[in-house]
Write an enzyme that holds these catalytic residues in place. Structure first.
Site, short mmCIF file in Angstrom:
data_model
loop_
_atom_site.label_atom_id
_atom_site.label_comp_id
_atom_site.label_asym_id
_atom_site.label_seq_id
_atom_site.Cartn_x
_atom_site.Cartn_y
_atom_site.Cartn_z
N CYS A 116 8.83 0.05 10.83
CA CYS A 116 9.29 0.71 12.06
C CYS A 116 9.06 -0.18 13.30
O CYS A 116 9.76 -1.16 13.46
CB CYS A 116 8.69 2.09 12.19
SG CYS A 116 9.85 3.22 12.98
N GLU A 175 5.85 5.37 3.79
CA GLU A 175 4.65 6.18 3.48
C GLU A 175 4.95 7.67 3.56
O GLU A 175 4.08 8.49 3.28
CB GLU A 175 3.52 5.83 4.46
CG GLU A 175 3.58 6.51 5.82
CD GLU A 175 4.67 5.99 6.74
OE1 GLU A 175 5.40 5.06 6.34
OE2 GLU A 175 4.82 6.52 7.86
N HIS A 192 10.16 5.02 7.11
CA HIS A 192 8.72 5.15 6.87
C HIS A 192 8.46 5.33 5.38
O HIS A 192 8.48 6.45 4.89
CB HIS A 192 8.15 6.33 7.66
CG HIS A 192 7.91 6.01 9.09
ND1 HIS A 192 6.68 5.66 9.59
CD2 HIS A 192 8.76 5.94 10.13
CE1 HIS A 192 6.78 5.39 10.88
NE2 HIS A 192 8.03 5.57 11.24
N1 LIG Z 1 7.86 5.00 14.26
C1 LIG Z 1 7.90 3.91 14.98
O1 LIG Z 1 7.23 2.92 14.70
C2 LIG Z 1 8.78 3.94 16.19
C3 LIG Z 1 9.13 2.57 16.75
C4 LIG Z 1 9.66 2.60 18.17
N2 LIG Z 1 8.68 3.12 19.08
C5 LIG Z 1 10.94 3.39 18.23
O2 LIG Z 1 10.97 4.49 18.77
O3 LIG Z 1 11.95 2.95 17.74
#
Ligand SMILES: NC(=O)CC[C@H](N)C(=O)O
Length: 389
Positions: free
Chosen positions: A276, A362, A360
């Site tokens: 992410c 996880e 994600h």
């Molecule tokens: N879940 C995250 O790592 C979000 C990454 C970043 N802050 C976004 O909004 O794209």
């Protein structure tokens, strides 16, 4: 039928464009200003509220039954809720689950988070999609006194997430070791007692379940603060470097994180894996650009295709920025793509064990289809150790 004539709102959600929603407040009183997003997951409100990536955001839950599993410290993704507030359709449902130790309402009050119920979340979600991640002010006052003009003005005055580095606010103060693995019935979280790989994980706002997945994949994890330098990372003599999720604008966080990542890439052959925000910052370090999305991806059923195999995984998503695939330089391969909107969901550096994904893997909450990525990272570390030996 409810006596609507005598209903007095105790919470108010004011959008920068002047649209106002009234409802019933719960949790902490006071007011807060943030970006408003919506999350379509049907479970996991506690994990969502405690995901540090949600700093600076208020979450609208499109699923209406919120509160029914209560809250348990075992499900926190970090110490306390990090999302700035919560918007739900109904008053929270009372907890009815054997693992629950606290009601959602009481938890929000205790941890200082404002929530509003009684909102037409379908209408609000259409507004969020139409306006694109609006800036809002959320106020909760049991006496129902609201200065709506002032709330709208504060939403308008808020600078927004673009250009904002929030990782510094949610990262750990000091480094620590992690050996807890994924939940396993009936023992809860077992410990990794026989790790095969030493990993340094950079904490830009890491979720605990990511660290658990690393431990379950055979890693001995040392977590370092977001501002760690390449020297500090390499002093731990790791077999691989992990870049975590986190809040805010990747370009802003990248001001200090990207030079560190570049140094690791330029001076070592170490496997690197990012999730992410970690994915976005790896892309920046490789020379690509990130963009702000209209309303982002926040849910637990997002289909992502791995381009090489054509296989589709159902994933958890939580991001408002994305890597612009058009800007990937030569030698950086797009590996995954969102089947919702075609946005980039993964990259790898050709010929090197360096890769990252937007989803994600996880889960927490969400499906576990993407766990193979942790195993792939472990395999990459095993392979690079073999070469050295
Ligand atoms: N879940 C995250 O790592 C979000 C990454 C970043 N802050 C976004 O909004 O794209």
């Amino acid at each position: 039928m409810a006596d609507t004539a005598s209903f007095k709102p105790t919470a108010c959600l004011a959008m920068a464009d002047g649209t106002v929603f009234y409802g019933a407040g719960f949790g902490a009183t006071g007011q807060t200003v943030a970006e408003l997003c919506f999350n379509t997951a049907m479970t996991g409100y506690q994990e969502i509220m405690t995901d540090p990536s949600y700093a600076g955001q208020i979450v609208t839950f499109t699923f209406p039954h919120i509160g029914n599993t209560g809250v348990t410290p075992e499900d926190d993704e970090t110490g306390n809720p990090v999302a700035a507030g919560m918007v739900v359709k109904w008053d929270p449902t009372l907890a009815s689950n054997w693992r629950s130790t606290e009601e959602l309402k009481d938890w929000l009050t205790r941890t200082g988070r404002i929530a509003i119920g009684g909102i037409d979340t379908r209408r609000l979600t259409r507004e969020i999609r139409r306006q694109g991640a609006p800036h809002v002010a959320l106020a909760h006052d049991p006496d129902g006194n609201f200065d709506v003009e002032a709330l709208v003005a504060s939403a308008r005055a808020w600078a927004g997430l673009e250009g904002m580095d929030l990782a510094k606010e949610v990262t750990c103060a000091q480094s620590y070791r992690w050996n807890e693995m994924r939940w396993a019935w009936p023992d809860g979280y077992p410990k990794q007692t026989n790790p095969a790989h030493k990993v340094v994980a950079i904490d830009y706002g890491a979720k605990r379940n990511i660290l658990r997945c690393l431990a379950s994949a055979g890693c001995d994890v040392t977590v370092l603060p977001a501002t760690a330098t390449a020297e500090e990372v390499l002093a731990h003599n790791p077999d691989g470097v992990f870049l975590s999720n986190g809040p805010g604008d990747p370009a802003a966080t990248g001001e200090y994180a990207v030079p560190m990542i570049k140094t690791i890439l330029d001076t070592t052959e170490l496997p690197v894996f990012g999730i992410c925000l970690g994915h976005q910052m790896l892309a920046l370090a490789l020379g690509a650009k990130t963009i702000k999305m209209n309303h982002g991806h926040h849910g637990a059923n997002h289909p992502v295709k791995e381009i090489q195999t054509g296989k589709v995984e159902i994933t958890s998503m939580n991001h408002g920025f994305a890597v612009d695939a058009q800007t990937l330089p030569e030698g950086v391969v797009e590996t995954h793509v969102s089947l919702f909107d075609g946005s980039n969901c993964g990259i790898r550096l050709d010929g090197r064990p360096v890769f990252s994904v937007q989803q994600h893997p996880e889960a927490s909450p969400g499906p576990q289809d993407s766990f193979y990525l942790f195993e792939r990272f472990a395999e990459a570390m095993a392979a690079s150790n073999t070469v050295e030996a």
